[in-house]
Design an enzyme around this catalytic site. Sequence first.
Site, PDB file in Angstrom:
ATOM      1  N   TRP A   1       0.977  18.391  26.264  1.00 35.93           N
ATOM      2  CA  TRP A   1       2.113  17.539  25.897  1.00 35.93           C
ATOM      3  C   TRP A   1       2.137  16.370  26.887  1.00 35.93           C
ATOM      4  O   TRP A   1       2.347  16.586  28.051  1.00 35.93           O
ATOM      5  CB  TRP A   1       3.428  18.316  25.979  1.00 35.93           C
TER       6      TRP A   1
ATOM      7  N   ASP B   1       2.718  23.601  12.325  1.00 32.25           N
ATOM      8  CA  ASP B   1       3.077  24.198  13.612  1.00 32.25           C
ATOM      9  C   ASP B   1       4.593  24.303  13.666  1.00 32.25           C
ATOM     10  O   ASP B   1       5.306  23.345  13.325  1.00 32.25           O
ATOM     11  CB  ASP B   1       2.565  23.322  14.759  1.00 32.25           C
TER      12      ASP B   1
ATOM     13  N   GLY C   1      10.444  21.017  14.519  1.00 29.96           N
ATOM     14  CA  GLY C   1      11.373  21.610  15.471  1.00 29.96           C
ATOM     15  C   GLY C   1      11.384  20.861  16.775  1.00 29.96           C
ATOM     16  O   GLY C   1      11.789  19.712  16.859  1.00 29.96           O
TER      17      GLY C   1
ATOM     18  N   ASP D   1       7.720  24.846  16.104  1.00 32.13           N
ATOM     19  CA  ASP D   1       8.114  24.786  17.514  1.00 32.13           C
ATOM     20  C   ASP D   1       9.584  25.180  17.615  1.00 32.13           C
ATOM     21  O   ASP D   1      10.474  24.337  17.671  1.00 32.13           O
ATOM     22  CB  ASP D   1       7.871  23.372  18.050  1.00 32.13           C
TER      23      ASP D   1
ATOM     24  N   GLN E   1       0.839  -1.193   0.000  1.00 31.89           N
ATOM     25  CA  GLN E   1       0.000   0.000   0.000  1.00 31.89           C
ATOM     26  C   GLN E   1       0.883   1.256   0.000  1.00 31.89           C
ATOM     27  O   GLN E   1       1.991   1.245   0.545  1.00 31.89           O
ATOM     28  CB  GLN E   1      -0.961  -0.008   1.180  1.00 31.89           C
TER      29      GLN E   1
ATOM     30  N   GLU F   1      12.502  26.658  19.652  1.00 33.68           N
ATOM     31  CA  GLU F   1      12.908  26.881  21.040  1.00 33.68           C
ATOM     32  C   GLU F   1      14.375  27.299  21.096  1.00 33.68           C
ATOM     33  O   GLU F   1      15.245  26.443  21.241  1.00 33.68           O
ATOM     34  CB  GLU F   1      12.652  25.619  21.861  1.00 33.68           C
TER      35      GLU F   1
ATOM     36  N   ASP G   1       7.270  23.242  32.549  1.00 31.53           N
ATOM     37  CA  ASP G   1       8.741  23.187  32.597  1.00 31.53           C
ATOM     38  C   ASP G   1       9.359  24.492  33.101  1.00 31.53           C
ATOM     39  O   ASP G   1      10.489  24.830  32.742  1.00 31.53           O
ATOM     40  CB  ASP G   1       9.322  22.841  31.221  1.00 31.53           C
TER      41      ASP G   1
END
Length: 583
Positions: A563, A353, A314, A355, A288, A357, A426
């Site tokens: 998260w 999105d 990211g 991300d 497939q 950092e 965090d």
Amino acid sequence: MVGLATPAEAAASATATFTKTQDWGSGFTGSWTVKNTGTTSLSSWNVEWDYPAGTAVTSAWDATVTGAANHWTAKNLAWNGSLAPGASVTFGYNGTGSGAPTGCKINGASCDGTPPGDAPPSAPGTPVASDITNTGVKITWSAATDDKGVKNYDVLRDGTKVTTTTALTYTDSGLTAGTDYSYTVVARDTIDQTGPAGGPVPVRTTGGPPPPPNAIKMGYFTNWGVYGRNYHVKNIVTSGSAPKITHINYAFGNVQGGKCTIGDAYADYDKAYTADQSVDGVADTWDQPLRGNFNQLRKLKKAYPNIKVLWSFGGWTWSGGFGQAMQNPTAFAQSCYDLVEDPRWADVFDGIDLDWEYPNACGLTCDTSGAASFKNMMQAMRAKFGANYLVTAAVTADASTGGKIDAADYGGAAQYMNWFNVMTYDFFGAWAAKGPTAPHSPLTSYTGIPQAGFNSAEAIAKFKAKGVPANKLLLGIGFYGRGWTGVTQSAPGGTATGPAQGTYEQGIEDYKVLKNSCPANGTVAGTAYAHCGTNWWSYDTPATVTSKMGWAKNQGLGGAFFWEFSGDTSNGELVGAINSGLN
């Protein structure tokens, strides 16, 4: 790398389960766990399996492993062949290639515990819902097949069995008006073997208040979770979380060479799923065009059309490439568009999105691309992806004076973005090995907080002050705790000797583990904490999540995100708290 768990494949009195514990592309480390599931002792064991051409065992330990052509055999050593009932033993090996084991046998019988000649039943047909009322629904399905006959069916609501029946229909009652549910059905044969579930059918009962039109309930799904965590897209369904979320961020794609690139090709689009692992109960085939998580997300969206999926690039480890990408934002956006819109999986994703950092600040590495770089990136993304795609970003929650929020033009970027995922977790952790102990996700400041500006309320206020609309801000929830050991003080602010032990790394543990191993016995700044023995942990519970959702609504925020999925309980306690708290 964390482990890849494939389905248990053993004899009527033993099973053998394979786990890939490391994978570096051209090779891997794997292990088999042999378990005596019978009532008498085993005196020896012999595991056999096949690998496709190009995959081979190179060295082994705790077993004698030999190969002929593509067939491999592992025999016990003198000291580990005897297994009492319920006992298990593990042997391991290094290998080359990327193939998965198939055709497993232990002592000549199937490795999944199926008696020879008696396969489990097939999946029933995907249920059809009818006669939906405020408090009930009728579920109907087509029969499964089995070589010895189907005895009955289990009907599951949101992953929990509600009845066992011999009929092909069931009317559920006692439901709540205006509420989303998900139903699946599995068949049982005459020796009570269960087969794979049929596809899920979502149901929303009539009546009740209408769902809020704009509350975003988004969770991160990690591609590496399919390995050691053994968490797959199907778990979003079986936990009952699928009807309670609106969006999924698939993490992560990489950023390298100025481009968006694939993060883990095997997990993303190559891993073959068996029927029992698959969202719709249909196994992947070798030929497939799309397999892996992407195909499972496609099946999830078919069953739950309300869910939108974004590809996140990211993250902490892979943010180092954004600085180079910002040397040419237009070319970077083009590369991301080309990857997200690859014809093989273009229908899977509804947006992107980013991300990073952190822009113009330090995370794992330090960026010096300037305060305008984040705005320039989002402007280029919107120009390329257009108005119909979601363009979002995970962003810092450091509201300290001159901190990370001050380092980039987030207000200027807001006009190009659908929303910001503010990482309000965090803040504190055992990277400060001696403490002081502090909640990693404080909603507000409190007396004795180790760092001013490190809390959710001040972060949200600072983004608003920089011109980001409240409805474009999502509050972040961590589905895990952070902790220290060597702590004698129950209240926050105690000293420690180092990070507490965690399942996957020191100083961090999933909520699903902590709720039982170290139950919360206090709250500070809207977040729970627990002191058990010499360990001190902070984490969110359903109660604190509910409270935070009330705060988010009062602030006019766009919703919440978390998260990540695999930290929740098997029945989705924290997702449920986010959903009910935002309703």
